[in-house]
Design a protein around this motif. Structure first.
Motif, short mmCIF file in Angstrom:
data_model
loop_
_atom_site.label_atom_id
_atom_site.label_comp_id
_atom_site.label_asym_id
_atom_site.label_seq_id
_atom_site.Cartn_x
_atom_site.Cartn_y
_atom_site.Cartn_z
N PRO A 5 -0.81 -5.53 -28.20
CA PRO A 5 -0.52 -5.47 -26.45
C PRO A 5 -2.28 -5.10 -25.79
CG PRO A 5 0.08 -3.92 -27.47
CD PRO A 5 0.09 -4.44 -29.29
N VAL A 6 -2.56 -5.62 -25.34
CA VAL A 6 -4.37 -5.17 -23.61
C VAL A 6 -3.55 -5.39 -22.97
CG1 VAL A 6 -5.51 -6.52 -27.20
CG2 VAL A 6 -4.47 -7.89 -24.21
N THR A 7 -4.27 -4.64 -22.16
CA THR A 7 -5.05 -4.16 -20.90
C THR A 7 -6.38 -4.24 -20.78
OG1 THR A 7 -3.62 -2.40 -20.56
CG2 THR A 7 -4.66 -3.08 -18.85
N LEU A 8 -7.44 -5.09 -19.25
CA LEU A 8 -8.31 -5.63 -19.68
C LEU A 8 -8.71 -5.32 -18.40
CD1 LEU A 8 -8.35 -8.78 -22.14
CD2 LEU A 8 -8.98 -7.29 -21.93
N ALA B 218 -10.83 -15.27 -9.58
CA ALA B 218 -9.82 -13.96 -9.08
C ALA B 218 -10.54 -13.02 -9.02
CB ALA B 218 -8.61 -14.17 -8.69
N PRO B 219 -11.02 -12.22 -7.89
CA PRO B 219 -11.79 -11.22 -8.47
C PRO B 219 -11.49 -9.83 -8.67
CG PRO B 219 -11.65 -11.55 -5.98
CD PRO B 219 -11.09 -12.69 -6.79
N LEU B 220 -11.99 -9.22 -9.39
CA LEU B 220 -11.37 -7.83 -8.88
C LEU B 220 -10.97 -7.17 -7.59
CD1 LEU B 220 -10.74 -5.70 -10.78
CD2 LEU B 220 -12.58 -4.43 -10.63
N SER B 221 -11.13 -7.19 -6.63
CA SER B 221 -11.35 -6.52 -5.46
C SER B 221 -11.68 -7.30 -4.22
CB SER B 221 -11.64 -5.28 -4.97
OG SER B 221 -11.92 -4.51 -6.05
N CYS B 222 -10.95 -7.63 -2.82
CA CYS B 222 -11.22 -7.88 -1.77
C CYS B 222 -11.32 -7.14 -0.41
CB CYS B 222 -10.91 -9.22 -1.91
SG CYS B 222 -11.01 -9.90 -0.04
N TYR B 223 -12.44 -7.03 0.68
CA TYR B 223 -12.35 -6.36 1.67
C TYR B 223 -12.23 -6.99 3.06
CZ TYR B 223 -13.21 -2.85 -2.30
OH TYR B 223 -13.02 -2.78 -3.57
N VAL B 224 -11.45 -6.55 3.69
CA VAL B 224 -11.16 -7.46 4.91
C VAL B 224 -11.57 -5.98 6.15
CG1 VAL B 224 -9.09 -8.53 6.12
CG2 VAL B 224 -9.41 -8.10 3.36
N PHE B 225 -12.19 -7.40 6.96
CA PHE B 225 -13.37 -6.23 7.71
C PHE B 225 -12.21 -7.03 9.40
CE2 PHE B 225 -15.56 -4.52 5.04
CZ PHE B 225 -15.43 -2.83 4.74
N THR B 226 -11.42 -6.17 9.42
CA THR B 226 -11.04 -6.72 10.93
C THR B 226 -9.38 -6.55 11.97
OG1 THR B 226 -9.57 -9.39 11.62
CG2 THR B 226 -8.64 -8.27 9.95
N SER B 227 -9.42 -6.38 12.97
CA SER B 227 -8.34 -6.02 14.05
C SER B 227 -7.52 -6.74 14.06
CB SER B 227 -9.01 -5.25 15.78
OG SER B 227 -9.68 -6.70 15.92
N GLY C 205 -7.50 -8.80 -7.81
CA GLY C 205 -7.04 -7.26 -7.86
C GLY C 205 -6.32 -6.80 -6.99
N GLY C 206 -6.39 -5.92 -6.29
CA GLY C 206 -6.23 -4.86 -4.87
C GLY C 206 -7.55 -5.22 -4.35
N GLY C 207 -7.26 -4.48 -2.85
CA GLY C 207 -8.90 -4.24 -2.01
C GLY C 207 -8.01 -3.18 -1.35
N VAL D 149 -6.84 -9.70 -11.90
CA VAL D 149 -4.96 -11.10 -12.09
C VAL D 149 -6.64 -11.76 -11.98
CG1 VAL D 149 -6.01 -11.37 -9.69
CG2 VAL D 149 -3.96 -11.92 -11.26
N GLY D 150 -6.01 -13.03 -13.50
CA GLY D 150 -6.97 -13.88 -13.87
C GLY D 150 -8.05 -13.60 -14.37
N ASN D 151 -9.14 -14.18 -14.05
CA ASN D 151 -10.77 -13.36 -14.90
C ASN D 151 -10.71 -12.79 -14.43
OD1 ASN D 151 -12.18 -15.52 -16.16
ND2 ASN D 151 -13.99 -14.40 -14.82
N SER D 152 -10.60 -11.25 -13.68
CA SER D 152 -10.93 -10.09 -13.16
C SER D 152 -9.99 -8.99 -14.03
CB SER D 152 -10.92 -9.84 -11.94
OG SER D 152 -9.22 -10.21 -11.52
#
Ligand code: NAD
Length: 453
Positions: free
Chosen positions: A203-206, A355-364, A379-381, A400-403
Protein backbone atom coordinates in the motif's frame (compact mmCIF):
# COMPACT_ATOMS: atom_id res chain seq x y z
CA UNK A 1 18.87 -3.20 2.23
CA UNK A 2 17.50 -6.70 2.32
CA UNK A 3 19.19 -7.48 5.64
CA UNK A 4 18.12 -4.22 7.17
CA UNK A 5 14.50 -4.79 6.25
CA UNK A 6 14.54 -8.35 7.43
CA UNK A 7 16.02 -7.22 10.79
CA UNK A 8 13.25 -4.63 11.11
CA UNK A 9 10.68 -7.30 10.27
CA UNK A 10 12.09 -9.65 12.91
CA UNK A 11 11.97 -6.83 15.43
CA UNK A 12 8.42 -5.88 14.43
CA UNK A 13 7.43 -9.51 14.98
CA UNK A 14 8.54 -9.30 18.63
CA UNK A 15 5.42 -7.04 18.99
CA UNK A 16 7.34 -4.56 21.13
CA UNK A 17 6.53 -1.61 18.84
CA UNK A 18 2.82 -2.33 19.27
CA UNK A 19 2.83 -1.44 22.97
CA UNK A 20 1.40 2.04 23.56
CA UNK A 21 3.95 2.65 26.29
CA UNK A 22 6.76 1.91 23.83
CA UNK A 23 5.25 4.20 21.19
CA UNK A 24 4.98 7.09 23.64
CA UNK A 25 8.52 6.55 24.95
CA UNK A 26 9.92 6.61 21.43
CA UNK A 27 7.95 9.74 20.50
CA UNK A 28 9.29 11.42 23.64
CA UNK A 29 12.79 10.38 22.66
CA UNK A 30 12.44 11.88 19.18
CA UNK A 31 10.98 15.06 20.65
CA UNK A 32 13.90 15.43 23.07
CA UNK A 33 16.43 14.59 20.36
CA UNK A 34 15.12 17.29 18.02
CA UNK A 35 14.84 19.87 20.79
CA UNK A 36 18.33 19.29 22.12
CA UNK A 37 19.86 19.43 18.64
CA UNK A 38 18.02 22.40 17.17
CA UNK A 39 21.27 24.24 16.49
CA UNK A 40 22.60 21.36 14.40
CA UNK A 41 19.34 21.29 12.48
CA UNK A 42 19.47 25.06 11.83
CA UNK A 43 23.09 24.87 10.65
CA UNK A 44 22.42 22.00 8.28
CA UNK A 45 19.43 23.61 6.60
CA UNK A 46 21.23 26.93 6.32
CA UNK A 47 24.09 25.26 4.52
CA UNK A 48 21.69 23.51 2.14
CA UNK A 49 19.70 26.54 0.98
CA UNK A 50 20.14 29.26 3.56
CA UNK A 51 16.81 28.78 5.25
CA UNK A 52 16.59 30.94 8.38
CA UNK A 53 16.09 29.78 11.96
CA UNK A 54 12.75 31.58 12.12
CA UNK A 55 11.39 29.85 9.03
CA UNK A 56 12.86 26.48 10.04
CA UNK A 57 11.24 26.69 13.45
CA UNK A 58 7.85 27.96 12.30
CA UNK A 59 7.41 25.89 9.13
CA UNK A 60 9.17 22.71 10.18
CA UNK A 61 10.15 22.06 13.79
CA UNK A 62 7.06 23.59 15.41
CA UNK A 63 4.86 21.40 13.20
CA UNK A 64 6.82 18.31 14.21
CA UNK A 65 6.57 19.15 17.91
CA UNK A 66 2.85 19.69 17.46
CA UNK A 67 2.51 16.32 15.69
CA UNK A 68 4.30 14.55 18.53
CA UNK A 69 2.16 16.32 21.12
CA UNK A 70 -1.06 15.49 19.24
CA UNK A 71 -0.07 11.86 18.76
CA UNK A 72 0.78 11.39 22.45
CA UNK A 73 -2.42 13.09 23.55
CA UNK A 74 -4.69 11.10 21.24
CA UNK A 75 -2.89 7.79 20.94
CA UNK A 76 -5.12 5.88 23.35
CA UNK A 77 -8.21 7.09 21.53
CA UNK A 78 -6.84 6.38 18.04
CA UNK A 79 -5.50 2.93 18.96
CA UNK A 80 -8.59 1.85 20.86
CA UNK A 81 -10.48 -1.25 19.76
CA UNK A 82 -13.82 -0.01 18.43
CA UNK A 83 -17.00 -1.95 19.19
CA UNK A 84 -19.51 -1.87 16.33
CA UNK A 85 -23.02 -3.29 16.01
CA UNK A 86 -23.69 -6.89 14.99
CA UNK A 87 -26.38 -7.65 12.44
CA UNK A 88 -29.21 -10.15 13.00
CA UNK A 89 -27.70 -12.74 10.68
CA UNK A 90 -24.72 -13.08 12.98
CA UNK A 91 -26.66 -13.06 16.23
CA UNK A 92 -25.43 -13.75 18.91
CA UNK A 93 -21.95 -12.23 18.55
CA UNK A 94 -19.76 -9.21 19.25
CA UNK A 95 -18.16 -7.20 16.44
CA UNK A 96 -15.13 -4.98 16.81
CA UNK A 97 -12.30 -3.35 14.87
CA UNK A 98 -8.69 -3.59 16.03
CA UNK A 99 -6.30 -0.89 14.75
CA UNK A 100 -2.94 -2.58 14.18
CA UNK A 101 0.34 -1.35 12.70
CA UNK A 102 1.16 -2.38 9.15
CA UNK A 103 4.76 -3.46 9.85
CA UNK A 104 7.96 -2.26 8.16
CA UNK A 105 7.39 1.09 6.46
CA UNK A 106 9.42 3.13 4.01
CA UNK A 107 9.20 6.93 4.15
CA UNK A 108 10.73 8.83 1.23
CA UNK A 109 11.04 12.57 1.84
CA UNK A 110 11.36 15.71 -0.29
CA UNK A 111 13.97 18.44 0.16
CA UNK A 112 11.91 21.63 0.30
CA UNK A 113 10.81 21.30 3.95
CA UNK A 114 13.26 18.48 4.62
CA UNK A 115 12.64 17.99 8.36
CA UNK A 116 8.90 18.40 8.31
CA UNK A 117 8.20 16.38 5.16
CA UNK A 118 10.52 13.55 6.17
CA UNK A 119 9.74 13.29 9.87
CA UNK A 120 5.99 14.07 10.03
CA UNK A 121 5.13 10.76 8.32
CA UNK A 122 7.69 9.03 10.54
CA UNK A 123 5.95 10.37 13.66
CA UNK A 124 2.61 9.07 12.32
CA UNK A 125 4.17 5.67 11.57
CA UNK A 126 5.72 5.49 15.07
CA UNK A 127 2.43 6.46 16.70
CA UNK A 128 0.75 3.67 14.77
CA UNK A 129 3.36 1.18 16.06
CA UNK A 130 5.46 0.49 12.96
CA UNK A 131 9.18 0.28 12.26
CA UNK A 132 10.47 2.75 9.68
CA UNK A 133 13.21 3.09 7.10
CA UNK A 134 13.63 6.74 6.26
CA UNK A 135 15.05 8.03 2.97
CA UNK A 136 15.49 11.82 3.05
CA UNK A 137 16.05 13.73 -0.19
CA UNK A 138 19.67 13.81 -1.31
CA UNK A 139 19.14 17.32 -2.74
CA UNK A 140 19.25 18.76 0.78
CA UNK A 141 22.43 16.82 1.58
CA UNK A 142 23.20 18.43 4.95
CA UNK A 143 19.74 18.01 6.41
CA UNK A 144 19.76 14.41 5.17
CA UNK A 145 23.10 13.86 6.92
CA UNK A 146 21.99 15.44 10.19
CA UNK A 147 18.80 13.36 10.29
CA UNK A 148 20.88 10.24 9.60
CA UNK A 149 23.34 11.12 12.37
CA UNK A 150 20.73 11.92 15.00
CA UNK A 151 18.41 9.02 14.30
CA UNK A 152 20.94 6.32 13.53
CA UNK A 153 23.05 7.17 16.59
CA UNK A 154 20.12 7.29 18.97
CA UNK A 155 17.53 4.76 17.90
CA UNK A 156 17.66 1.01 17.57
CA UNK A 157 18.22 0.54 13.82
CA UNK A 158 15.82 -2.37 13.86
CA UNK A 159 13.18 0.21 14.73
CA UNK A 160 14.17 3.43 12.92
CA UNK A 161 16.93 3.78 10.39
CA UNK A 162 17.84 6.57 7.99
CA UNK A 163 19.22 5.41 4.67
CA UNK A 164 20.81 8.24 2.71
CA UNK A 165 21.15 8.39 -1.04
CA UNK A 166 19.71 9.37 -4.38
CA UNK A 167 18.11 7.49 -7.23
CA UNK A 168 20.21 4.26 -7.05
CA UNK A 169 19.66 3.83 -3.30
CA UNK A 170 15.95 4.67 -3.57
CA UNK A 171 15.58 2.24 -6.46
CA UNK A 172 17.26 -0.43 -4.36
CA UNK A 173 14.85 0.25 -1.51
CA UNK A 174 11.87 0.18 -3.83
CA UNK A 175 12.84 -3.28 -5.01
CA UNK A 176 12.33 -4.61 -1.47
CA UNK A 177 9.14 -5.76 0.16
CA UNK A 178 7.68 -3.20 2.58
CA UNK A 179 4.32 -3.17 4.33
CA UNK A 180 3.76 0.50 3.49
CA UNK A 181 5.46 3.14 1.37
CA UNK A 182 4.87 6.81 2.09
CA UNK A 183 6.29 9.06 -0.63
CA UNK A 184 6.51 12.85 -0.87
CA UNK A 185 7.73 14.33 -4.14
CA UNK A 186 6.87 14.94 -7.75
CA UNK A 187 4.09 13.20 -9.71
CA UNK A 188 6.77 11.84 -12.10
CA UNK A 189 8.65 10.00 -9.35
CA UNK A 190 5.32 9.18 -7.67
CA UNK A 191 4.52 7.00 -10.69
CA UNK A 192 7.84 5.16 -10.33
CA UNK A 193 7.13 4.53 -6.65
CA UNK A 194 3.58 3.37 -7.36
CA UNK A 195 4.76 0.92 -10.02
CA UNK A 196 7.45 -0.53 -7.76
CA UNK A 197 4.92 -0.89 -4.92
CA UNK A 198 2.42 -2.61 -7.22
CA UNK A 199 4.90 -5.43 -7.85
CA UNK A 200 4.77 -6.30 -4.15
CA UNK A 201 1.16 -5.20 -3.59
CA UNK A 202 2.48 -2.71 -1.06
CA UNK A 203 0.00 0.00 0.00
CA UNK A 204 1.19 3.52 -0.76
CA UNK A 205 0.47 7.09 0.17
CA UNK A 206 1.65 9.56 -2.46
CA UNK A 207 2.00 13.21 -1.47
CA UNK A 208 2.65 14.93 -4.78
CA UNK A 209 2.38 18.41 -6.27
CA UNK A 210 0.69 20.31 -9.07
CA UNK A 211 -0.29 23.76 -10.27
CA UNK A 212 -2.31 25.19 -7.38
CA UNK A 213 -4.39 28.17 -8.52
CA UNK A 214 -5.41 31.26 -6.58
CA UNK A 215 -8.64 32.84 -7.77
CA UNK A 216 -9.06 36.51 -6.96
CA UNK A 217 -12.60 37.73 -7.57
CA UNK A 218 -13.77 41.31 -7.98
CA UNK A 219 -15.48 41.37 -4.57
CA UNK A 220 -12.48 40.29 -2.47
CA UNK A 221 -10.71 42.30 0.21
CA UNK A 222 -7.88 43.22 -2.13
CA UNK A 223 -5.42 44.50 0.45
CA UNK A 224 -5.67 41.37 2.57
CA UNK A 225 -5.66 39.14 -0.51
CA UNK A 226 -2.38 40.56 -1.71
CA UNK A 227 -0.76 40.28 1.70
CA UNK A 228 -1.68 36.62 2.16
CA UNK A 229 -0.88 35.70 -1.43
CA UNK A 230 2.57 37.26 -1.34
CA UNK A 231 3.40 35.47 1.90
CA UNK A 232 2.25 32.05 0.64
CA UNK A 233 3.90 32.39 -2.74
CA UNK A 234 7.34 33.63 -1.73
CA UNK A 235 7.74 31.67 1.50
CA UNK A 236 10.76 29.38 1.03
CA UNK A 237 11.38 31.23 -2.29
CA UNK A 238 8.28 29.62 -3.76
CA UNK A 239 9.58 26.10 -3.16
CA UNK A 240 6.43 24.98 -1.36
CA UNK A 241 4.17 22.21 -2.63
CA UNK A 242 1.05 24.13 -1.57
CA UNK A 243 2.25 27.55 -2.76
CA UNK A 244 -0.18 29.35 -5.05
CA UNK A 245 1.33 28.50 -8.42
CA UNK A 246 -0.51 31.12 -10.46
CA UNK A 247 -3.23 33.75 -10.00
CA UNK A 248 -6.46 34.17 -11.90
CA UNK A 249 -7.71 37.68 -11.21
CA UNK A 250 -10.91 39.32 -12.41
CA UNK A 251 -10.05 41.77 -15.17
CA UNK A 252 -11.91 44.65 -13.50
CA UNK A 253 -9.37 44.66 -10.63
CA UNK A 254 -6.32 43.23 -12.44
CA UNK A 255 -4.36 46.49 -12.69
CA UNK A 256 -5.05 47.49 -9.10
CA UNK A 257 -4.14 43.94 -8.00
CA UNK A 258 -0.77 44.06 -9.82
CA UNK A 259 0.03 47.45 -8.31
CA UNK A 260 -0.75 46.35 -4.76
CA UNK A 261 1.01 43.02 -5.28
CA UNK A 262 4.22 44.74 -6.30
CA UNK A 263 3.99 47.17 -3.42
CA UNK A 264 3.60 44.28 -0.98
CA UNK A 265 6.58 42.38 -2.45
CA UNK A 266 8.72 45.52 -2.13
CA UNK A 267 7.54 46.05 1.44
CA UNK A 268 8.44 42.50 2.43
CA UNK A 269 11.93 43.03 0.99
CA UNK A 270 12.58 39.36 0.27
CA UNK A 271 16.30 38.80 0.68
CA UNK A 272 18.23 35.80 1.93
CA UNK A 273 20.19 38.19 4.20
CA UNK A 274 16.90 39.29 5.77
CA UNK A 275 16.06 35.73 6.70
CA UNK A 276 12.71 35.87 4.91
CA UNK A 277 13.87 34.23 1.68
CA UNK A 278 15.96 31.20 0.72
CA UNK A 279 18.24 30.17 -2.07
CA UNK A 280 17.01 28.01 -4.93
CA UNK A 281 17.97 24.48 -3.94
CA UNK A 282 20.46 23.80 -6.76
CA UNK A 283 21.80 24.99 -10.12
CA UNK A 284 19.53 22.64 -12.07
CA UNK A 285 16.41 24.19 -10.54
CA UNK A 286 17.82 27.70 -10.95
CA UNK A 287 18.34 27.01 -14.64
CA UNK A 288 14.87 25.44 -15.01
CA UNK A 289 13.21 28.44 -13.32
CA UNK A 290 15.16 31.03 -15.27
CA UNK A 291 13.84 29.45 -18.50
CA UNK A 292 10.30 30.13 -17.28
CA UNK A 293 10.78 33.89 -17.00
CA UNK A 294 9.62 35.39 -20.29
CA UNK A 295 11.33 38.81 -20.41
CA UNK A 296 8.41 40.30 -22.39
CA UNK A 297 5.98 39.42 -19.64
CA UNK A 298 7.85 40.62 -16.56
CA UNK A 299 5.70 43.02 -14.56
CA UNK A 300 8.06 43.03 -11.60
CA UNK A 301 11.38 41.34 -10.73
CA UNK A 302 13.21 38.96 -13.01
CA UNK A 303 16.66 39.54 -11.51
CA UNK A 304 18.81 36.40 -11.19
CA UNK A 305 22.13 35.90 -9.42
CA UNK A 306 23.31 32.44 -10.45
CA UNK A 307 26.31 32.26 -8.12
CA UNK A 308 24.06 33.00 -5.13
CA UNK A 309 21.27 30.78 -6.50
CA UNK A 310 18.98 33.79 -6.09
CA UNK A 311 15.87 34.60 -8.11
CA UNK A 312 14.07 37.81 -7.25
CA UNK A 313 10.34 37.45 -6.55
CA UNK A 314 8.98 37.82 -10.06
CA UNK A 315 5.50 38.68 -11.28
CA UNK A 316 4.54 37.92 -14.88
CA UNK A 317 1.49 39.55 -16.48
CA UNK A 318 -0.46 39.05 -19.71
CA UNK A 319 0.21 35.34 -19.24
CA UNK A 320 -1.86 32.75 -21.13
CA UNK A 321 -2.40 29.06 -20.47
CA UNK A 322 -0.18 28.30 -23.48
CA UNK A 323 2.92 29.94 -22.00
CA UNK A 324 5.85 27.78 -20.85
CA UNK A 325 5.32 28.90 -17.25
CA UNK A 326 1.81 27.37 -17.32
CA UNK A 327 2.83 23.89 -18.49
CA UNK A 328 4.20 22.46 -15.21
CA UNK A 329 4.33 23.19 -11.51
CA UNK A 330 6.67 26.20 -11.08
CA UNK A 331 8.06 25.43 -7.60
CA UNK A 332 9.94 28.73 -7.39
CA UNK A 333 9.43 32.48 -6.89
CA UNK A 334 7.67 33.24 -10.17
CA UNK A 335 4.03 34.29 -10.08
CA UNK A 336 2.11 34.34 -13.37
CA UNK A 337 -1.01 36.50 -13.31
CA UNK A 338 -3.81 35.77 -15.75
CA UNK A 339 -6.91 37.95 -15.89
CA UNK A 340 -10.35 36.46 -16.49
CA UNK A 341 -13.65 38.00 -17.46
CA UNK A 342 -16.12 35.39 -16.28
CA UNK A 343 -15.76 32.89 -13.49
CA UNK A 344 -17.32 30.09 -15.51
CA UNK A 345 -14.55 30.11 -18.11
CA UNK A 346 -11.86 30.54 -15.42
CA UNK A 347 -13.13 27.37 -13.73
CA UNK A 348 -13.16 25.56 -17.07
CA UNK A 349 -9.52 26.53 -17.68
CA UNK A 350 -8.46 25.28 -14.26
CA UNK A 351 -10.32 22.04 -14.80
CA UNK A 352 -8.44 21.40 -18.06
CA UNK A 353 -5.24 20.99 -15.99
CA UNK A 354 -4.63 17.96 -13.73
CA UNK A 355 -6.25 18.25 -10.28
CA UNK A 356 -3.94 20.42 -8.14
CA UNK A 357 -2.79 19.86 -4.57
CA UNK A 358 -4.40 23.13 -3.40
CA UNK A 359 -6.67 25.91 -4.49
CA UNK A 360 -7.15 29.34 -2.91
CA UNK A 361 -10.22 31.48 -3.31
CA UNK A 362 -10.29 35.17 -2.45
CA UNK A 363 -13.86 36.39 -2.34
CA UNK A 364 -16.49 37.84 -0.05
CA UNK A 365 -19.31 36.14 -1.92
CA UNK A 366 -20.81 32.99 -0.43
CA UNK A 367 -22.11 31.92 -3.83
CA UNK A 368 -18.73 32.27 -5.54
CA UNK A 369 -17.07 30.33 -2.76
CA UNK A 370 -19.67 27.55 -2.96
CA UNK A 371 -19.45 27.39 -6.77
CA UNK A 372 -15.66 27.04 -6.79
CA UNK A 373 -15.61 24.47 -3.98
CA UNK A 374 -18.21 22.42 -5.85
CA UNK A 375 -16.84 22.66 -9.36
CA UNK A 376 -13.05 22.34 -9.00
CA UNK A 377 -11.39 19.14 -7.81
CA UNK A 378 -8.25 19.70 -5.68
CA UNK A 379 -6.54 18.19 -2.63
CA UNK A 380 -7.37 20.87 -0.06
CA UNK A 381 -7.15 24.60 0.26
CA UNK A 382 -8.26 27.80 1.90
CA UNK A 383 -10.70 30.66 1.51
CA UNK A 384 -9.14 34.12 1.77
CA UNK A 385 -5.85 32.54 2.87
CA UNK A 386 -2.95 30.55 1.44
CA UNK A 387 -0.95 27.55 2.74
CA UNK A 388 -2.17 27.67 6.35
CA UNK A 389 -4.67 24.79 6.00
CA UNK A 390 -1.68 22.46 6.34
CA UNK A 391 -1.12 23.72 9.88
CA UNK A 392 -4.47 22.42 11.18
CA UNK A 393 -3.98 18.76 12.04
CA UNK A 394 -7.76 18.23 12.09
CA UNK A 395 -7.68 18.68 8.31
CA UNK A 396 -6.38 15.58 6.48
CA UNK A 397 -3.70 16.78 4.07
CA UNK A 398 -3.18 15.24 0.64
CA UNK A 399 -3.84 15.49 -3.06
CA UNK A 400 -6.30 13.98 -5.48
CA UNK A 401 -5.64 12.49 -8.92
CA UNK A 402 -2.31 13.76 -10.21
CA UNK A 403 -1.52 15.56 -6.95
CA UNK A 404 -1.58 12.48 -4.77
CA UNK A 405 -3.18 9.49 -3.21
CA UNK A 406 -4.19 9.37 0.47
CA UNK A 407 -3.79 11.99 3.16
CA UNK A 408 -2.13 12.47 6.54
CA UNK A 409 -1.67 14.88 9.52
CA UNK A 410 -3.31 14.23 12.87
CA UNK A 411 -5.49 11.13 13.04
CA UNK A 412 -5.41 10.80 9.22
CA UNK A 413 -1.65 10.16 9.57
CA UNK A 414 -2.24 7.45 12.16
CA UNK A 415 -4.78 5.84 9.84
CA UNK A 416 -2.52 5.58 6.79
CA UNK A 417 -0.03 3.54 8.81
CA UNK A 418 -2.71 1.35 10.38
CA UNK A 419 -4.66 -1.68 9.31
CA UNK A 420 -8.17 -1.89 10.73
CA UNK A 421 -8.73 -5.56 11.51
CA UNK A 422 -12.42 -6.46 11.64
CA UNK A 423 -13.46 -9.24 13.98
CA UNK A 424 -16.70 -11.13 14.45
CA UNK A 425 -16.48 -12.80 17.86
CA UNK A 426 -19.02 -15.58 18.44
CA UNK A 427 -19.88 -17.56 21.54
CA UNK A 428 -20.29 -21.33 21.22
CA UNK A 429 -23.25 -21.93 23.53
CA UNK A 430 -25.82 -21.58 20.74
CA UNK A 431 -25.99 -22.06 16.98
CA UNK A 432 -28.82 -21.21 14.59
CA UNK A 433 -28.90 -23.99 12.01
CA UNK A 434 -30.14 -21.87 9.09
CA UNK A 435 -26.98 -21.79 6.97
CA UNK A 436 -26.34 -25.55 7.12
CA UNK A 437 -27.58 -28.31 4.82
CA UNK A 438 -30.20 -29.44 4.06
CA UNK A 439 -31.39 -26.11 2.54
CA UNK A 440 -35.18 -26.29 2.98
CA UNK A 441 -38.00 -23.89 2.10
CA UNK A 442 -38.67 -23.29 5.79
CA UNK A 443 -35.07 -22.23 6.34
CA UNK A 444 -35.24 -20.00 3.30
CA UNK A 445 -38.34 -18.23 4.60
CA UNK A 446 -36.65 -17.72 8.00
CA UNK A 447 -33.60 -16.24 6.29
CA UNK A 448 -35.85 -13.87 4.34
CA UNK A 449 -37.55 -12.84 7.56
CA UNK A 450 -34.19 -12.08 9.13
CA UNK A 451 -32.86 -10.17 6.15
CA UNK A 452 -36.04 -8.12 5.63
CA UNK A 453 -35.11 -6.93 2.09
P1 NAD B 1 11.33 14.33 -6.46
O1 NAD B 1 10.15 13.53 -6.88
O2 NAD B 1 12.35 14.65 -7.48
O3 NAD B 1 12.11 13.58 -5.28
C1 NAD B 1 11.47 13.06 -4.15
C2 NAD B 1 12.22 11.85 -3.63
O4 NAD B 1 12.27 10.84 -4.62
C3 NAD B 1 13.66 12.10 -3.22
O5 NAD B 1 13.90 11.45 -1.97
C4 NAD B 1 14.48 11.48 -4.32
O6 NAD B 1 15.70 10.93 -3.87
C5 NAD B 1 13.60 10.36 -4.84
N1 NAD B 1 13.77 10.15 -6.27
C6 NAD B 1 14.01 11.08 -7.23
N2 NAD B 1 14.06 10.50 -8.46
C7 NAD B 1 13.86 9.18 -8.27
C8 NAD B 1 13.80 8.04 -9.14
N3 NAD B 1 13.96 8.17 -10.47
N4 NAD B 1 13.57 6.84 -8.59
C9 NAD B 1 13.40 6.71 -7.27
N5 NAD B 1 13.46 7.73 -6.40
C10 NAD B 1 13.68 8.95 -6.88
O7 NAD B 1 10.72 15.64 -5.80
P2 NAD B 1 11.46 16.89 -5.17
O8 NAD B 1 12.22 17.62 -6.22
O9 NAD B 1 12.21 16.49 -3.94
O10 NAD B 1 10.21 17.79 -4.70
C11 NAD B 1 9.48 18.54 -5.61
C12 NAD B 1 8.12 17.95 -5.88
O11 NAD B 1 7.56 17.39 -4.71
C13 NAD B 1 7.12 18.99 -6.34
O12 NAD B 1 6.27 18.43 -7.32
C14 NAD B 1 6.32 19.27 -5.09
O13 NAD B 1 5.04 19.81 -5.29
C15 NAD B 1 6.26 17.93 -4.47
N6 NAD B 1 6.03 18.03 -3.04
C16 NAD B 1 4.87 17.58 -2.52
C17 NAD B 1 4.63 17.73 -1.17
C18 NAD B 1 3.36 17.26 -0.53
O14 NAD B 1 3.33 17.24 0.70
N7 NAD B 1 2.35 16.89 -1.25
C19 NAD B 1 5.60 18.31 -0.37
C20 NAD B 1 6.77 18.75 -0.94
C21 NAD B 1 7.00 18.60 -2.27
Amino acid sequence: MNQLISKQRTYFNTHETKELKFRIEQLNKLDALLKSNENLLYEAIYSDFKKSEFDTYTTELALLYQDIKDAKKNLRKWAKVERVGTNMLNFPAKSYIIPEPLGVCLVIGAWNYPYQLTLAPVIAAMAAGNTVIIKPSELAANTSAVMAKLINENFNLNYLKVVEGGIPETTDLLNQKFDKIFFTGSPQVGKIVYQAAAKQLTPVTLELGGKSPAIVTEDCNLKMTVKRLVWGKFLNAGQTCVAPDYVLVHKSIAQEFLKLLTAEIKKENFLVENGNYTQIINDRNLERLSQLIDADKIYYGGEINASERYIQPTVLHNVTFDDAVMQDEIFGPILPVISYSDLESAIQQINKLPAPLSCYVFTSSKNTKAKILKEISFGGGAINETVMHIANSNLPFGGVGNSGLGSYHGEAGFKVFTHYKSILDKPTFIELPLKYYPHTHTKMSWIKRFLKF
